[in-house]
Scaffold this motif. Structure first.
Motif, PDB file in Angstrom:
ATOM      1  N   SER A   1       0.833  -1.203   0.000  1.00  9.75           N
ATOM      2  CA  SER A   1       0.000   0.000   0.000  1.00  9.75           C
ATOM      3  C   SER A   1       0.867   1.253   0.000  1.00  9.75           C
ATOM      4  CB  SER A   1      -0.924   0.015   1.230  1.00  9.75           C
ATOM      5  OG  SER A   1      -1.868  -1.022   1.157  1.00  9.75           O
ATOM      6  N   ASN A   2       2.133   1.087   0.366  1.00  8.32           N
ATOM      7  CA  ASN A   2       3.087   2.188   0.362  1.00  8.32           C
ATOM      8  C   ASN A   2       3.802   2.228  -0.986  1.00  8.32           C
ATOM      9  OD1 ASN A   2       6.102   3.044   0.793  1.00  8.32           O
ATOM     10  ND2 ASN A   2       4.967   4.023   2.452  1.00  8.32           N
ATOM     11  N   MET A   3       3.745   3.379  -1.671  1.00  8.15           N
ATOM     12  CA  MET A   3       4.299   3.462  -3.020  1.00  8.15           C
ATOM     13  C   MET A   3       5.799   3.180  -3.046  1.00  8.15           C
ATOM     14  SD  MET A   3       2.241   3.716  -5.467  1.00  8.15           S
ATOM     15  CE  MET A   3       3.569   3.950  -6.639  1.00  8.15           C
ATOM     16  N   LYS A   4       6.513   3.613  -2.015  1.00 10.36           N
ATOM     17  CA  LYS A   4       7.956   3.366  -1.977  1.00 10.36           C
ATOM     18  C   LYS A   4       8.236   1.865  -1.915  1.00 10.36           C
ATOM     19  CE  LYS A   4      12.184   4.387   0.601  1.00 10.36           C
ATOM     20  NZ  LYS A   4      12.790   5.052   1.784  1.00 10.36           N
ATOM     21  N   SER A   5       7.497   1.163  -1.058  1.00 14.17           N
ATOM     22  CA  SER A   5       7.674  -0.290  -0.934  1.00 14.17           C
ATOM     23  C   SER A   5       7.270  -0.997  -2.216  1.00 14.17           C
ATOM     24  CB  SER A   5       6.842  -0.821   0.240  1.00 14.17           C
ATOM     25  OG  SER A   5       7.266  -0.252   1.458  1.00 14.17           O
ATOM     26  N   SER A   6       6.216  -0.515  -2.834  1.00 16.94           N
ATOM     27  CA  SER A   6       5.746  -1.104  -4.083  1.00 16.94           C
ATOM     28  C   SER A   6       6.812  -0.976  -5.178  1.00 16.94           C
ATOM     29  CB  SER A   6       4.448  -0.416  -4.528  1.00 16.94           C
ATOM     30  OG  SER A   6       4.032  -0.866  -5.793  1.00 16.94           O
ATOM     31  N   LYS A   7       7.409   0.208  -5.287  1.00 18.44           N
ATOM     32  CA  LYS A   7       8.448   0.436  -6.307  1.00 18.44           C
ATOM     33  C   LYS A   7       9.671  -0.432  -6.051  1.00 18.44           C
ATOM     34  CE  LYS A   7       7.202   5.194  -7.482  1.00 18.44           C
ATOM     35  NZ  LYS A   7       7.626   6.618  -7.419  1.00 18.44           N
ATOM     36  N   GLU A   8      10.061  -0.535  -4.786  1.00 19.88           N
ATOM     37  CA  GLU A   8      11.248  -1.325  -4.446  1.00 19.88           C
ATOM     38  C   GLU A   8      11.050  -2.802  -4.781  1.00 19.88           C
ATOM     39  OE1 GLU A   8      11.929  -0.494  -0.338  1.00 19.88           O
ATOM     40  OE2 GLU A   8      12.961   1.416  -0.734  1.00 19.88           O
ATOM     41  N   ALA A   9       9.846  -3.302  -4.499  1.00 22.13           N
ATOM     42  CA  ALA A   9       9.555  -4.716  -4.743  1.00 22.13           C
ATOM     43  C   ALA A   9       9.134  -4.979  -6.188  1.00 22.13           C
ATOM     44  CB  ALA A   9       8.459  -5.190  -3.796  1.00 22.13           C
TER      45      ALA A   9
END
Length: 238
Positions: A20-28
């Motif tokens: 749900s966090n865009m930063k985490s989504s981009k990293e993964a």
């Protein structure tokens, strides 16, 4: 394979919540979507990494991990007010070269609902290549919810050098010095540009426009960008 998860603190559940966090989504390089219709479209696009469901799904390929969870866990990982009972984790979609004759460019459209609706409308009117400029992201949860799965059938390119698309006529929406939409006949290949809700199309892109276009309206100052985009895409497609 089918697995059962009973704890809200399970690592798999934590990983899904993080998306749900865009930063985490981009990293993964992963995002999550919801609903059975979106699951079908994600499967067709070969983007599904795993599925979280309240009831085992019979038709899911065995190679895709399937995690059966309780209603409470589903509510934790879902972003919908009324979850359908299936959350799908997908890999970021491949970006391809722009090849179609009709392209939609969204210049810093900031509202996720507008962005998602425009992506859905683009697919409906054959604008299968979409350019996002100015920090818009197709992987925002509210955007994904509004697209209703259209993201899986679009080629979405983020921040491109427009000078590389020399064969395209650029039609930018703008009030000043513009031509009314009903009088515009697009060339063989065109890019329709829609701008930010408050500021419109940036001066940088306007300077590259082959033509500035507008939709004449009465009794109100402006249209919602998603509504204006739908009208423009319909007119330019006919």
């Amino acid at each position: 394979m089918i697995y059962e998860i009973k704890s809200r603190q399970n690592d798999k559940i934590k990983e899904v919540v993080k998306l749900s966090n865009m930063k985490s989504s981009k990293e993964a390089k992963l995002f999550k979507i919801e609903g059975f219709h979106c699951l079908e479209m994600a499967l067709e696009a070969k983007a599904v990494k795993s599925v979280f469901t309240c009831k085992p799904l019979k038709d899911l390929p065995e190679s895709i991990p399937q995690y059966v969870v309780s209603k409470e866990i589903m509510e934790k990982i879902s972003y919908a007010k009324n979850p359908q009972g299936v959350v799908v984790v997908c890999s970021y979609l491949p970006v391809k070269a722009i090849t179609s004759n009709k392209v939609l460019l969204l210049d810093d459209v900031s509202d996720p609902g507008n962005l998602g609706t425009l992506l859905r409308t683009a697919l409906a009117f054959g604008y299968k290549d979409v350019i996002l400029m100015g920090g818009c992201s197709q992987y925002n949860e509210k955007v994904l919810q509004s697209t209703q799965g259209a993201i899986f059938k679009l080629n979405i390119v983020n921040d491109i050098d427009l000078s590389s698309l020399k064969d395209y006529e650029i039609l930018a929406t703008e009030i000043k010095g513009s031509v009314e939409l009903s009088k515009v006949t697009p060339g063989p290949k065109h890019i329709l540009v829609l701008g930010n809700e408050a500021h419109g199309v940036s001066n940088k892109i306007l300077s590259l426009a082959s033509k500035r276009i507008r939709i004449d309206i009465s009794d109100i100052e402006s249209l919602n960008v998603a509504v204006a985009g739908a009208i423009a895409m319909y007119k330019l497609s006919n």
